[in-house]
Design a protein around this motif. Structure first.
Motif, PDB file in Angstrom:
ATOM      1  N   ALA A  52      -0.170  72.235  43.375  1.00 18.75           N
ATOM      2  CA  ALA A  52      -0.204  71.228  42.314  1.00 18.75           C
ATOM      3  C   ALA A  52       1.207  70.855  41.859  1.00 18.75           C
ATOM      4  O   ALA A  52       1.401  69.798  41.263  1.00 18.75           O
ATOM      5  CB  ALA A  52      -1.011  71.755  41.130  1.00 18.75           C
ATOM      6  N   SER A  53       2.188  71.696  42.139  1.00 20.47           N
ATOM      7  CA  SER A  53       3.560  71.427  41.699  1.00 20.47           C
ATOM      8  C   SER A  53       4.450  70.902  42.829  1.00 20.47           C
ATOM      9  O   SER A  53       5.662  70.785  42.660  1.00 20.47           O
ATOM     10  CB  SER A  53       4.180  72.692  41.095  1.00 20.47           C
ATOM     11  N   MET A  54       3.850  70.590  43.958  1.00 15.33           N
ATOM     12  CA  MET A  54       4.592  70.041  45.090  1.00 15.33           C
ATOM     13  C   MET A  54       3.823  68.857  45.661  1.00 15.33           C
ATOM     14  O   MET A  54       2.601  68.786  45.544  1.00 15.33           O
ATOM     15  CB  MET A  54       4.760  71.103  46.189  1.00 15.33           C
ATOM     16  N   THR A  55       4.563  67.967  46.285  1.00 14.53           N
ATOM     17  CA  THR A  55       3.954  66.877  47.048  1.00 14.53           C
ATOM     18  C   THR A  55       4.561  66.913  48.428  1.00 14.53           C
ATOM     19  O   THR A  55       5.788  66.982  48.570  1.00 14.53           O
ATOM     20  CB  THR A  55       4.236  65.506  46.408  1.00 14.53           C
ATOM     21  N   ILE A  79       8.525  67.359  48.033  1.00 14.93           N
ATOM     22  CA  ILE A  79       9.079  67.232  46.694  1.00 14.93           C
ATOM     23  C   ILE A  79       8.523  68.364  45.849  1.00 14.93           C
ATOM     24  O   ILE A  79       7.305  68.592  45.825  1.00 14.93           O
ATOM     25  CB  ILE A  79       8.697  65.881  46.047  1.00 14.93           C
ATOM     26  N   GLU A  80       9.408  69.082  45.152  1.00 17.86           N
ATOM     27  CA  GLU A  80       9.005  70.189  44.287  1.00 17.86           C
ATOM     28  C   GLU A  80       9.260  69.814  42.828  1.00 17.86           C
ATOM     29  O   GLU A  80      10.261  69.175  42.512  1.00 17.86           O
ATOM     30  CB  GLU A  80       9.810  71.444  44.625  1.00 17.86           C
ATOM     31  N   ARG A  81       8.343  70.235  41.963  1.00 20.38           N
ATOM     32  CA  ARG A  81       8.478  69.984  40.529  1.00 20.38           C
ATOM     33  C   ARG A  81       8.178  71.258  39.753  1.00 20.38           C
ATOM     34  O   ARG A  81       7.475  72.134  40.241  1.00 20.38           O
ATOM     35  CB  ARG A  81       7.495  68.891  40.087  1.00 20.38           C
ATOM     36  N   ARG A  82       8.711  71.327  38.543  1.00 24.02           N
ATOM     37  CA  ARG A  82       8.361  72.407  37.619  1.00 24.02           C
ATOM     38  C   ARG A  82       7.756  71.777  36.379  1.00 24.02           C
ATOM     39  O   ARG A  82       8.231  70.732  35.915  1.00 24.02           O
ATOM     40  CB  ARG A  82       9.598  73.209  37.218  1.00 24.02           C
ATOM     41  N   LEU A 109      12.419  58.714  51.757  1.00 22.41           N
ATOM     42  CA  LEU A 109      13.203  58.997  50.550  1.00 22.41           C
ATOM     43  C   LEU A 109      12.718  58.135  49.386  1.00 22.41           C
ATOM     44  O   LEU A 109      12.530  58.635  48.267  1.00 22.41           O
ATOM     45  CB  LEU A 109      14.688  58.765  50.833  1.00 22.41           C
ATOM     46  N   GLU A 110      12.497  56.854  49.638  1.00 27.95           N
ATOM     47  CA  GLU A 110      11.986  55.973  48.586  1.00 27.95           C
ATOM     48  C   GLU A 110      10.606  56.419  48.107  1.00 27.95           C
ATOM     49  O   GLU A 110      10.314  56.380  46.912  1.00 27.95           O
ATOM     50  CB  GLU A 110      11.945  54.528  49.083  1.00 27.95           C
ATOM     51  N   ALA A 111       9.766  56.869  49.019  1.00 26.62           N
ATOM     52  CA  ALA A 111       8.435  57.357  48.641  1.00 26.62           C
ATOM     53  C   ALA A 111       8.545  58.643  47.827  1.00 26.62           C
ATOM     54  O   ALA A 111       7.788  58.841  46.873  1.00 26.62           O
ATOM     55  CB  ALA A 111       7.579  57.582  49.886  1.00 26.62           C
ATOM     56  N   ALA A 112       9.494  59.506  48.180  1.00 28.15           N
ATOM     57  CA  ALA A 112       9.716  60.741  47.421  1.00 28.15           C
ATOM     58  C   ALA A 112      10.182  60.421  46.000  1.00 28.15           C
ATOM     59  O   ALA A 112       9.734  61.046  45.033  1.00 28.15           O
ATOM     60  CB  ALA A 112      10.734  61.625  48.137  1.00 28.15           C
ATOM     61  N   GLU A 113      11.066  59.444  45.879  1.00 27.05           N
ATOM     62  CA  GLU A 113      11.539  59.032  44.556  1.00 27.05           C
ATOM     63  C   GLU A 113      10.388  58.482  43.720  1.00 27.05           C
ATOM     64  O   GLU A 113      10.247  58.815  42.539  1.00 27.05           O
ATOM     65  CB  GLU A 113      12.646  57.985  44.689  1.00 27.05           C
ATOM     66  N   ALA A 114       9.547  57.658  44.327  1.00 30.80           N
ATOM     67  CA  ALA A 114       8.391  57.097  43.619  1.00 30.80           C
ATOM     68  C   ALA A 114       7.435  58.203  43.178  1.00 30.80           C
ATOM     69  O   ALA A 114       6.904  58.172  42.063  1.00 30.80           O
ATOM     70  CB  ALA A 114       7.669  56.080  44.511  1.00 30.80           C
ATOM     71  N   ASP A 115       7.240  59.204  44.040  1.00 27.37           N
ATOM     72  CA  ASP A 115       6.375  60.326  43.685  1.00 27.37           C
ATOM     73  C   ASP A 115       6.953  61.090  42.496  1.00 27.37           C
ATOM     74  O   ASP A 115       6.230  61.426  41.559  1.00 27.37           O
ATOM     75  CB  ASP A 115       6.197  61.269  44.882  1.00 27.37           C
ATOM     76  N   HIS A 119       5.400  61.486  38.503  1.00 30.83           N
ATOM     77  CA  HIS A 119       5.147  62.761  37.832  1.00 30.83           C
ATOM     78  C   HIS A 119       6.059  62.950  36.619  1.00 30.83           C
ATOM     79  O   HIS A 119       6.186  64.056  36.100  1.00 30.83           O
ATOM     80  CB  HIS A 119       5.321  63.923  38.818  1.00 30.83           C
ATOM     81  N   GLY A 120       6.714  61.873  36.183  1.00 34.21           N
ATOM     82  CA  GLY A 120       7.529  61.914  34.974  1.00 34.21           C
ATOM     83  C   GLY A 120       8.908  62.504  35.148  1.00 34.21           C
ATOM     84  O   GLY A 120       9.575  62.827  34.160  1.00 34.21           O
ATOM     85  N   CYS A 121       9.365  62.639  36.372  1.00 36.78           N
ATOM     86  CA  CYS A 121      10.694  63.208  36.605  1.00 36.78           C
ATOM     87  C   CYS A 121      11.752  62.118  36.466  1.00 36.78           C
ATOM     88  O   CYS A 121      11.580  60.996  36.953  1.00 36.78           O
ATOM     89  CB  CYS A 121      10.768  63.851  37.985  1.00 36.78           C
ATOM     90  N   ALA A 122      12.846  62.469  35.806  1.00 35.19           N
ATOM     91  CA  ALA A 122      13.929  61.522  35.551  1.00 35.19           C
ATOM     92  C   ALA A 122      15.024  61.597  36.610  1.00 35.19           C
ATOM     93  O   ALA A 122      15.812  60.664  36.747  1.00 35.19           O
ATOM     94  CB  ALA A 122      14.531  61.775  34.167  1.00 35.19           C
ATOM     95  N   ARG A 123      15.089  62.716  37.329  1.00 37.66           N
ATOM     96  CA  ARG A 123      16.127  62.883  38.346  1.00 37.66           C
ATOM     97  C   ARG A 123      15.551  63.578  39.568  1.00 37.66           C
ATOM     98  O   ARG A 123      14.590  64.324  39.474  1.00 37.66           O
ATOM     99  CB  ARG A 123      17.286  63.718  37.791  1.00 37.66           C
ATOM    100  N   LEU A 124      16.193  63.314  40.712  1.00 35.00           N
ATOM    101  CA  LEU A 124      15.823  63.980  41.956  1.00 35.00           C
ATOM    102  C   LEU A 124      17.073  64.624  42.527  1.00 35.00           C
ATOM    103  O   LEU A 124      18.110  63.972  42.655  1.00 35.00           O
ATOM    104  CB  LEU A 124      15.231  62.973  42.957  1.00 35.00           C
ATOM    105  N   ARG A 125      16.979  65.901  42.841  1.00 32.89           N
ATOM    106  CA  ARG A 125      18.084  66.662  43.421  1.00 32.89           C
ATOM    107  C   ARG A 125      17.741  67.072  44.838  1.00 32.89           C
ATOM    108  O   ARG A 125      16.574  67.189  45.191  1.00 32.89           O
ATOM    109  CB  ARG A 125      18.359  67.925  42.598  1.00 32.89           C
TER     110      ARG A 125
END
Length: 171
Positions: A52-55, A79-82, A109-115, A119-125
């Motif tokens: 649930a915390s990854m795409t 893509i990983e999220r916390r 990369l563009e699809a990862a940014e959109a994902d 999910h409410g993320c402001a930055r991608l590292r």
């Protein structure tokens, strides 16, 4: 003006969608084709598909132009999220070597940014091998800023270059 590879990618009938368990064998094969070291193991890929915390996004093309043709997996992005963070991490981006240079990396990369944004993320590292010139060009052309290095990051001792991009302004 678009490049020849961008024009070729625009003609390539690629769909980007979330990975399914049925993609597992193809994802393992992609890992082995795209990376000489630091490959994700089968169980880690399975975990990413279910998490649930990854795409885990996959890029697929149809074997034939007809809708009934089999899908061929040609790329993937993880893509990983916390839950407590507004920063997402692109932990992997892979394109099948036979499909390199067609703009698939940029599309993933563009699809990862959109994902991440969805999910409410402001930055991608992300981290990229210091000797991965095509990856570095992809990220820098995509608006990523280099933020540092991680020495001896990869299995073979290669350092990683760290990059970040702001996805949502004002947050």
């Amino acid at each position: 003006m678009s490049t020849r590879s961008e024009r070729a990618a625009a003609r390539l009938p690629v769909a980007i969608r979330p990975a399914r368990l049925a993609d597992l064998d193809a994802l393992v094969a992609l890992e082995h084709a795209a990376f000489a070291t630091d490959r994700a193991e089968r169980r880690a890929i399975r975990h990413a598909i279910r998490s649930a915390s990854m795409t885990l996004l996959v890029a697929v093309v149809r074997e034939e132009a007809e809708a009934g043709g089999a899908e061929i997996l040609v790329g993937a992005a993880t893509i990983e999220r916390r839950r407590t963070s507004r920063i997402a991490r692109l932990s992997s981006l892979a394109v099948a070597p036979a499909r390199a240079g067609l703009g698939l990396g940029r599309r993933l990369l563009e699809a990862a940014e959109a994902d991440a944004r969805s999910h409410g993320c402001a930055r991608l590292r992300l981290e990229v091998r210091a000797d991965n010139g095509s990856g570095i060009r992809l990220y820098e052309r995509g608006g990523y800023a280099r933020t540092g290095t991680k020495p001896d990051y990869y299995e073979d001792g290669m350092e990683a270059w760290c990059y970040e991009k702001t996805l949502i302004e004002g947050r």
